[in-house]
Design a protein around this motif. Structure first.
Motif, PDB file in Angstrom:
ATOM      1  N   THR A  39      -3.478  36.941  -2.802  1.00 23.25           N
ATOM      2  CA  THR A  39      -4.375  36.143  -2.943  1.00 23.25           C
ATOM      3  C   THR A  39      -4.324  34.811  -2.270  1.00 23.25           C
ATOM      4  O   THR A  39      -3.526  34.623  -1.535  1.00 23.25           O
ATOM      5  CB  THR A  39      -3.881  35.259  -4.596  1.00 23.25           C
ATOM      6  N   LYS A  40      -5.459  34.246  -1.968  1.00 25.34           N
ATOM      7  CA  LYS A  40      -5.814  33.059  -1.223  1.00 25.34           C
ATOM      8  C   LYS A  40      -5.922  31.659  -2.154  1.00 25.34           C
ATOM      9  O   LYS A  40      -7.112  31.718  -2.490  1.00 25.34           O
ATOM     10  CB  LYS A  40      -6.889  33.406  -0.380  1.00 25.34           C
ATOM     11  N   SER A  46      -9.125  22.268  -5.502  1.00 25.85           N
ATOM     12  CA  SER A  46      -8.217  23.688  -5.472  1.00 25.85           C
ATOM     13  C   SER A  46      -9.321  24.591  -5.302  1.00 25.85           C
ATOM     14  O   SER A  46     -10.566  24.569  -5.648  1.00 25.85           O
ATOM     15  CB  SER A  46      -7.834  23.877  -6.836  1.00 25.85           C
ATOM     16  N   THR A  47      -8.916  25.651  -4.562  1.00 25.16           N
ATOM     17  CA  THR A  47      -9.661  27.051  -4.077  1.00 25.16           C
ATOM     18  C   THR A  47      -8.894  28.027  -4.202  1.00 25.16           C
ATOM     19  O   THR A  47      -7.916  27.992  -4.320  1.00 25.16           O
ATOM     20  CB  THR A  47     -10.335  26.655  -2.934  1.00 25.16           C
ATOM     21  N   ASP A  48      -9.597  29.195  -4.843  1.00 25.13           N
ATOM     22  CA  ASP A  48      -9.229  30.475  -4.940  1.00 25.13           C
ATOM     23  C   ASP A  48      -9.934  31.419  -4.530  1.00 25.13           C
ATOM     24  O   ASP A  48     -11.302  31.766  -4.808  1.00 25.13           O
ATOM     25  CB  ASP A  48      -8.701  30.726  -6.438  1.00 25.13           C
ATOM     26  N   ASN A  75       0.850  -1.268  -0.149  1.00 26.16           N
ATOM     27  CA  ASN A  75      -0.031  -0.173  -0.036  1.00 26.16           C
ATOM     28  C   ASN A  75       0.918   1.301  -0.060  1.00 26.16           C
ATOM     29  O   ASN A  75       1.917   1.279   0.684  1.00 26.16           O
ATOM     30  CB  ASN A  75      -0.943  -0.284   1.099  1.00 26.16           C
ATOM     31  N   ASN A  76       0.459   2.286  -0.688  1.00 26.28           N
ATOM     32  CA  ASN A  76       1.192   3.598  -0.704  1.00 26.28           C
ATOM     33  C   ASN A  76       0.159   4.630  -0.556  1.00 26.28           C
ATOM     34  O   ASN A  76      -0.939   4.497  -1.246  1.00 26.28           O
ATOM     35  CB  ASN A  76       2.032   3.862  -1.708  1.00 26.28           C
ATOM     36  N   VAL A  77       0.326   5.878   0.244  1.00 25.81           N
ATOM     37  CA  VAL A  77      -0.600   6.908   0.295  1.00 25.81           C
ATOM     38  C   VAL A  77       0.151   8.152   0.037  1.00 25.81           C
ATOM     39  O   VAL A  77       1.247   8.084   0.461  1.00 25.81           O
ATOM     40  CB  VAL A  77      -1.369   6.959   1.694  1.00 25.81           C
ATOM     41  N   GLU A  78      -0.488   8.830  -0.942  1.00 25.44           N
ATOM     42  CA  GLU A  78       0.268  10.219  -1.280  1.00 25.44           C
ATOM     43  C   GLU A  78      -0.429  11.315  -0.877  1.00 25.44           C
ATOM     44  O   GLU A  78      -1.795  11.613  -0.859  1.00 25.44           O
ATOM     45  CB  GLU A  78       0.351  10.192  -2.779  1.00 25.44           C
ATOM     46  N   LEU A  79       0.252  12.264  -0.166  1.00 24.82           N
ATOM     47  CA  LEU A  79      -0.639  13.622   0.280  1.00 24.82           C
ATOM     48  C   LEU A  79       0.198  14.694  -0.196  1.00 24.82           C
ATOM     49  O   LEU A  79       1.630  14.876   0.006  1.00 24.82           O
ATOM     50  CB  LEU A  79      -0.692  13.436   1.815  1.00 24.82           C
ATOM     51  N   GLY A  80      -0.341  15.781  -0.573  1.00 25.92           N
ATOM     52  CA  GLY A  80       0.094  16.929  -1.010  1.00 25.92           C
ATOM     53  C   GLY A  80      -0.763  18.203  -0.735  1.00 25.92           C
ATOM     54  O   GLY A  80      -1.907  18.103  -0.814  1.00 25.92           O
ATOM     55  N   ALA A  81      -0.146  19.296  -0.304  1.00 24.09           N
ATOM     56  CA  ALA A  81      -0.985  20.465  -0.103  1.00 24.09           C
ATOM     57  C   ALA A  81      -0.253  21.864  -0.359  1.00 24.09           C
ATOM     58  O   ALA A  81       0.798  21.732   0.110  1.00 24.09           O
ATOM     59  CB  ALA A  81      -1.677  20.545   1.068  1.00 24.09           C
ATOM     60  N   VAL A  82      -0.879  22.687  -1.146  1.00 28.58           N
ATOM     61  CA  VAL A  82      -0.098  24.002  -1.105  1.00 28.58           C
ATOM     62  C   VAL A  82      -1.108  25.191  -0.817  1.00 28.58           C
ATOM     63  O   VAL A  82      -2.151  25.166  -1.381  1.00 28.58           O
ATOM     64  CB  VAL A  82       0.414  24.306  -2.684  1.00 28.58           C
ATOM     65  N   GLN A  83      -0.830  26.080   0.070  1.00 27.12           N
ATOM     66  CA  GLN A  83      -1.409  27.245   0.355  1.00 27.12           C
ATOM     67  C   GLN A  83      -0.963  28.514   0.146  1.00 27.12           C
ATOM     68  O   GLN A  83       0.508  28.521   0.434  1.00 27.12           O
ATOM     69  CB  GLN A  83      -2.109  27.104   1.692  1.00 27.12           C
ATOM     70  N   THR A  84      -1.514  29.251  -0.321  1.00 27.33           N
ATOM     71  CA  THR A  84      -1.002  30.606  -0.361  1.00 27.33           C
ATOM     72  C   THR A  84      -1.714  32.025   0.366  1.00 27.33           C
ATOM     73  O   THR A  84      -3.008  31.775   0.300  1.00 27.33           O
ATOM     74  CB  THR A  84      -0.739  31.285  -1.995  1.00 27.33           C
ATOM     75  N   SER A  85      -1.274  33.053   0.698  1.00 28.68           N
ATOM     76  CA  SER A  85      -2.118  33.995   1.352  1.00 28.68           C
ATOM     77  C   SER A  85      -1.570  35.387   0.852  1.00 28.68           C
ATOM     78  O   SER A  85      -0.404  35.364   0.442  1.00 28.68           O
ATOM     79  CB  SER A  85      -1.923  33.893   2.818  1.00 28.68           C
ATOM     80  N   GLY A  86      -2.240  36.393   1.261  1.00 27.99           N
ATOM     81  CA  GLY A  86      -1.601  37.745   0.855  1.00 27.99           C
ATOM     82  C   GLY A  86      -2.311  38.318  -0.208  1.00 27.99           C
ATOM     83  O   GLY A  86      -3.603  38.511   0.069  1.00 27.99           O
TER      84      GLY A  86
END
Length: 225
Positions: free
Chosen positions: A31-32, A60-62, A18-29
């Motif tokens: 743009t959010k 994805s959210t903007d 088994n393998n699990v992949e997790l990724g996340a990118v957040q920006t602020s200022g």
């Protein structure tokens, strides 16, 4: 003291990988933005039967507005009748309203073969056909016979790096869906790795105002167990 159950577990290790992949990118200022993706893959390798379960989610959210959202899941059974040849049966589900459909199911079966199979390199190819049912975002529905082909390369470059390339396409008169995933994975230890990937999703027929090609670049953490 070792119980009989514990002793059996030591003698019969699980054949599931088994393998699990997790990724996340957040920006602020100014743009959010927030992008989150997760993937799961489980493979059970037996002498004559191989089971592969996959699942993925992307969002994805903007500025608190959703700009991308997709979910995928599949189950494939491979019956190995020779050292390199096998028959497969596959079922899959997809939901991607930004690609024009709210849900899509497909059921395919066919023939697969390991074209190259060594300790460091595996190259396989599959060809088959089946049925696909799609409900579009405008609530129209279409069912059709489809063809499916897929190929995958897994190359162990060295003790810590692995290169993979997977391409699949399936479709019929109502359009073809093609996916290409190119990735390089670097092992940090026996259970954790980092991964950079490039995914291309192309749908030949989409509603007006929707692009045919989606491109996703991701850096994820991979946990193997």
């Amino acid at each position: 003291m070792i119980t009989p159950l514990a002793a059996y577990a030591e003698e019969e290790p699980s054949n599931w990988k088994n393998n699990v992949e997790l990724g996340a990118v957040q920006t602020s200022g100014n743009t959010k933005t927030l992008t989150v993706n997760a993937k799961l893959k489980s493979v059970h390798e037996g002498d004559t039967l191989r089971e592969t379960v996959t699942g993925s989610a992307n969002n994805s959210t903007d500025s608190n507005t959703t700009t991308a959202e997709s979910y995928k899941a599949s189950l494939q059974e491979d019956w190995k009748f020779s050292e390199r040849g096998y028959l497969f049966a596959r079922g899959s589900f997809e939901s991607d309203r930004f690609a024009g459909y709210s849900r899509r199911f497909s059921e395919t079966a066919g023939y697969g073969r390991d074209l190259i199979k060594t300790d460091d390199l595996l190259w396989k190819f599959e060809l088959g056909g089946g049925l696909r049912q799609t409900q579009y975002t405008d609530r129209s529905k279409k069912s059709e016979p489809i063809m499916r082909s897929a190929t995958g390369v897994n190359w162990k470059v060295n003790d810590s790096a692995t290169f993979t390339q997977d391409i699949s396409t399936e479709g019929g008169k109502n359009g073809w869906a093609t996916e290409s995933v190119t990735a390089l994975q670097h092992a940090l230890n026996s259970h954790i790795a980092s991964k950079i990937s490039l995914k291309l999703n192309h749908n030949s027929k989409v509603p007006a105002g929707i692009k045919k090609l989606d491109v996703e670049t991701a850096i994820t953490l991979v946990v193997n167990f």
